[in-house]
Scaffold this active site. Structure first.
Site, PDB file in Angstrom:
ATOM      1  N   ASN A 154       0.870  -1.078  -0.004  1.00 60.68           N
ATOM      2  CA  ASN A 154      -0.142   0.093  -0.095  1.00 60.68           C
ATOM      3  C   ASN A 154       0.853   1.265   0.059  1.00 60.68           C
ATOM      4  O   ASN A 154       2.115   1.068   0.308  1.00 60.68           O
ATOM      5  CB  ASN A 154      -0.792  -0.025   1.489  1.00 60.68           C
ATOM      6  N   SER A 202       3.386   1.783   2.917  1.00 64.69           N
ATOM      7  CA  SER A 202       3.510   0.452   3.594  1.00 64.69           C
ATOM      8  C   SER A 202       5.062   0.127   4.002  1.00 64.69           C
ATOM      9  O   SER A 202       5.363  -0.665   4.704  1.00 64.69           O
ATOM     10  CB  SER A 202       3.128  -0.575   2.850  1.00 64.69           C
ATOM     11  N   GLY A 203       6.039   1.050   3.365  1.00 63.28           N
ATOM     12  CA  GLY A 203       7.387   0.802   3.775  1.00 63.28           C
ATOM     13  C   GLY A 203       8.405   0.244   2.815  1.00 63.28           C
ATOM     14  O   GLY A 203       9.601  -0.206   2.863  1.00 63.28           O
ATOM     15  N   GLU A 232       9.791   3.598  -8.045  1.00 63.90           N
ATOM     16  CA  GLU A 232       8.559   4.011  -8.941  1.00 63.90           C
ATOM     17  C   GLU A 232       8.939   5.182  -9.654  1.00 63.90           C
ATOM     18  O   GLU A 232       9.488   6.354  -8.956  1.00 63.90           O
ATOM     19  CB  GLU A 232       7.308   4.062  -8.191  1.00 63.90           C
ATOM     20  N   ARG A 282       6.839  -1.899  -7.057  1.00 66.85           N
ATOM     21  CA  ARG A 282       5.715  -2.014  -7.592  1.00 66.85           C
ATOM     22  C   ARG A 282       5.812  -2.722  -8.950  1.00 66.85           C
ATOM     23  O   ARG A 282       6.977  -3.164  -9.260  1.00 66.85           O
ATOM     24  CB  ARG A 282       4.706  -0.987  -7.706  1.00 66.85           C
TER      25      ARG A 282
END
Ligand SMILES: Cc1cc2cn([C@H]3C[C@H](O)[C@@H](CO)O3)c(=O)nc2[nH]1
Length: 219
Positions: free
Chosen positions: A17, A20-21, A40, A93
């Protein structure tokens, strides 16, 4: 500290999320030789030939979710298809979470029409059928929405300052649907790490799992 060497080049995707770290995780492993870390491309999303598509999406999600996620999908594909510089690539991600978490959530919440959703799905299906998108391990930083919300407020990224807890809860459910309940295919084994710990305890979680992560296996 040198990296354990897998027998072939591997790609590890860090999923989780907002707040989230993931960045903490990537910063930690970026200190290890033999690991290529790719964060990202948020700055690309903030400046698409002068347009801040991230800000547009947060300011008017119904109007801009499709355009934003369409560009996210392109930038993630660009990363997946780049020549790998090291034996181990860790990326923040993936094209999979773009589709299975963010696009799904935007469609379910009514911020993306069915027509927009199917166009993105057509692109996604074509990409998987025609491009090499290799992932060997997914590290899922499973962090409660409440903890994410606190961290987002502390780091105060301009575009994120108004993110409500219920958006984080929806994204948490989307990650759980995909990575825990397997509502969508997982392209690699999933290693779940509890992201609710404080910073120093997170480092020991990362170190405890170093061998699994660097060998690209959820042993
Ligand atoms: C793959 C993917 C990443 C990603 C990030 N975001 C948002 C969440 C955060 O506020 C910001 C940086 O992760 O971008 C999004 O809306 N859709 C996304 N799709």
């Amino acid at each position: 500290m040198t990296a354990l060497h897998p027998s072939r080049s591997i790609t590890v995707a860090i999923e989780g999320n907002i707040g989230s770290g993931k960045t903490t995780f990537l910063d930690h492993f970026s200190k290890t030789k033999g690991i290529e870390v790719i964060q990202e491309p948020v700055d690309m999303w903030r400046n698409v030939r002068g347009h801040n598509t991230l800000a547009l999406m947060y300011s008017d999600p119904k109007r801009w979710s499709f355009a934003f996620q369409s560009y996210v999908q392109l930038t993630m594909l660009d990363i997946h298809t780049r020549k790998q510089k090291s034996l181990i690539r860790m990326m923040e991600r993936s094209i999979y979470s773009a589709k299975y978490c963010f696009v799904e959530n935007m469609h379910e919440s009514g911020n993306m029409t069915d027509a927009e959703y199917v166009v993105l799905t057509e692109w996604f299906d074509w990409i998987l059928a025609n491009q090499k998108v290799q992932i060997d391990l997914i590290v899922y930083l499973k962090t409660s929405p409440e903890v994410c919300h606190q961290r987002i407020k502390q780091r105060c990224r301009e575009e994120e300052k108004a993110i409500p807890l219920d958006y984080l809860q929806a994204l948490h459910s989307a990650h759980e649907d995909w990575l825990t309940h397997k509502k969508f295919p997982t392209p690699a084994p999933v290693l779940v790490l509890n992201g609710d710990h404080n910073l120093s305890d997170m480092y020991s979680v990362f170190e405890k799992n170093r061998h699994k992560i660097l060998l690209g296996q959820n042993l």
